[in-house]
Design a protein around this motif. Sequence first.
Motif, PDB file in Angstrom:
ATOM      1  N   LYS A 175      -8.555   4.963   3.570  1.00  0.00           N
ATOM      2  CA  LYS A 175      -9.313   5.007   2.311  1.00  0.00           C
ATOM      3  C   LYS A 175     -10.699   5.588   2.516  1.00  0.00           C
ATOM      4  O   LYS A 175     -11.186   6.389   1.711  1.00  0.00           O
ATOM      5  CB  LYS A 175      -9.411   3.593   1.735  1.00  0.00           C
ATOM      6  N   THR A 176     -11.356   5.240   3.615  1.00  0.00           N
ATOM      7  CA  THR A 176     -12.715   5.727   3.860  1.00  0.00           C
ATOM      8  C   THR A 176     -12.735   7.239   4.035  1.00  0.00           C
ATOM      9  O   THR A 176     -13.589   7.935   3.468  1.00  0.00           O
ATOM     10  CB  THR A 176     -13.309   5.048   5.112  1.00  0.00           C
ATOM     11  N   TRP A 211     -10.577   9.394   2.941  1.00  0.00           N
ATOM     12  CA  TRP A 211     -10.245  10.007   1.651  1.00  0.00           C
ATOM     13  C   TRP A 211     -11.483  10.040   0.752  1.00  0.00           C
ATOM     14  O   TRP A 211     -11.813  11.075   0.169  1.00  0.00           O
ATOM     15  CB  TRP A 211      -9.113   9.209   1.004  1.00  0.00           C
ATOM     16  N   GLU A 212     -12.177   8.919   0.647  1.00  0.00           N
ATOM     17  CA  GLU A 212     -13.335   8.838  -0.245  1.00  0.00           C
ATOM     18  C   GLU A 212     -14.478   9.745   0.211  1.00  0.00           C
ATOM     19  O   GLU A 212     -15.185  10.329  -0.616  1.00  0.00           O
ATOM     20  CB  GLU A 212     -13.803   7.388  -0.340  1.00  0.00           C
ATOM     21  N   ASP A 230       0.836  -1.208   0.000  1.00  0.00           N
ATOM     22  CA  ASP A 230       0.000   0.000   0.000  1.00  0.00           C
ATOM     23  C   ASP A 230       0.866   1.253   0.000  1.00  0.00           C
ATOM     24  O   ASP A 230       0.536   2.257  -0.637  1.00  0.00           O
ATOM     25  CB  ASP A 230      -0.921   0.013   1.225  1.00  0.00           C
ATOM     26  N   LYS A 280      -2.735  10.828   1.804  1.00  0.00           N
ATOM     27  CA  LYS A 280      -3.099   9.667   0.994  1.00  0.00           C
ATOM     28  C   LYS A 280      -3.162   8.399   1.839  1.00  0.00           C
ATOM     29  O   LYS A 280      -3.896   7.455   1.512  1.00  0.00           O
ATOM     30  CB  LYS A 280      -2.056   9.493  -0.115  1.00  0.00           C
TER      31      LYS A 280
END
Length: 382
Positions: free
Chosen positions: A252-253, A255-256, A221, A248
């Motif tokens: 992920k959550t 960021w989205e 990752d 970054k």
Amino acid sequence: MFNSYRKVLLYLKNGILSTSSTPKLCVVLQRNPSTFSPQYSTSNLDSQSFTVDYLINKCGLSQQTALSATKRVQFDNSKKPDSVIALFKSHGFSDAQISLIIRKLPCLITFDPDKIIRPKLEFFKSKGASTSDLIKMMTAEPRLLARSLESCLIPFYDSLKRFLISDECITDTIKRYAHIVCDMSRTSRNVQVLLDNGMPDLKVGLLLSQWPRTVNMQTDDFKRAVDDLKELGFNPSRSPFVVALVAKSNGKTKWERKIELFKKWGWSEEVIASAFTRRPWCMLVSEDKLRAIKDYFVTRLGWDSLVLARYPILFSVSLEKTIIPRHSVLEVLLSKGLIKDAHSVSLFTVEEKSFRKRYVDCFEEEAPRLLKLYEEKRNLSK
């Protein structure tokens, strides 16, 4: 199953098990009846009962936690556990802190205190760690005391010194995220990825000292994040790359969710990417603050939301301490006709000294009133 229960009753009848141990053993029986199978010896039962009693009475663990701990550690006398507890207390650890350490890593209670535990504590003390530093590091990550001093801790510590320069910086980094030491192989691999991509030692040190959790990501990752940022045009040799990598890697959550929030404001993916490359900090700001800044400028001041995309630095400015007080000055200047630009981004982004010079002090007649208004608004934020 019936024979297992009968064996326990036989133990009780013959007085082999103490009365104080009976409730705990009944719980053990309910959780794991096979414990009392014929091949399970009386000494095993005695050891488990003693361990449970000790962990509850001397270490402050709950009954359930103590029972669970016996799957990993058991002992039939208190000599070594007592000496371990005494060692921690001699280094300033409280009963609650010792309990926390043993709850996280029960096997520590059976370690040789002088051969295994003390050398690690003394090592960090020799590097300048205070009592409070030791307590913070060991309660956060007791596995530090289970690592080999010669083959793990010392070599990794020395490798950190290349980037963090001083013992104080290294101690601060370990305090911030002690897990970085316990998973040193992953950290070392990720640091090498950064070096291979041209990041200078100083920037690696910045990342390690301020955001050590980022350097401890899964290596696949981590590599992917580095490659994605390079495709966006970030240069690993510059500071914005460090911030962008942290953003970054922040989950992920998260960021989205921020991407979706920006899209609701009418930003395209290209606009979002442009804002991120201009000011990667914007992806580290909380969603609540992003909404608050947008509502103030777009809803209250009537700005186009794309102005925020062009100047994402506005998301890093304090709404209460800077934006609202300075906007109050702007309103007075506009009402007096002293300035005409109601969309001056620099008003909110310049340093304090420059703001006072350009928007307060230069208007001699209004300066006292403007300064008073400005200070009142700033004081309200406190």
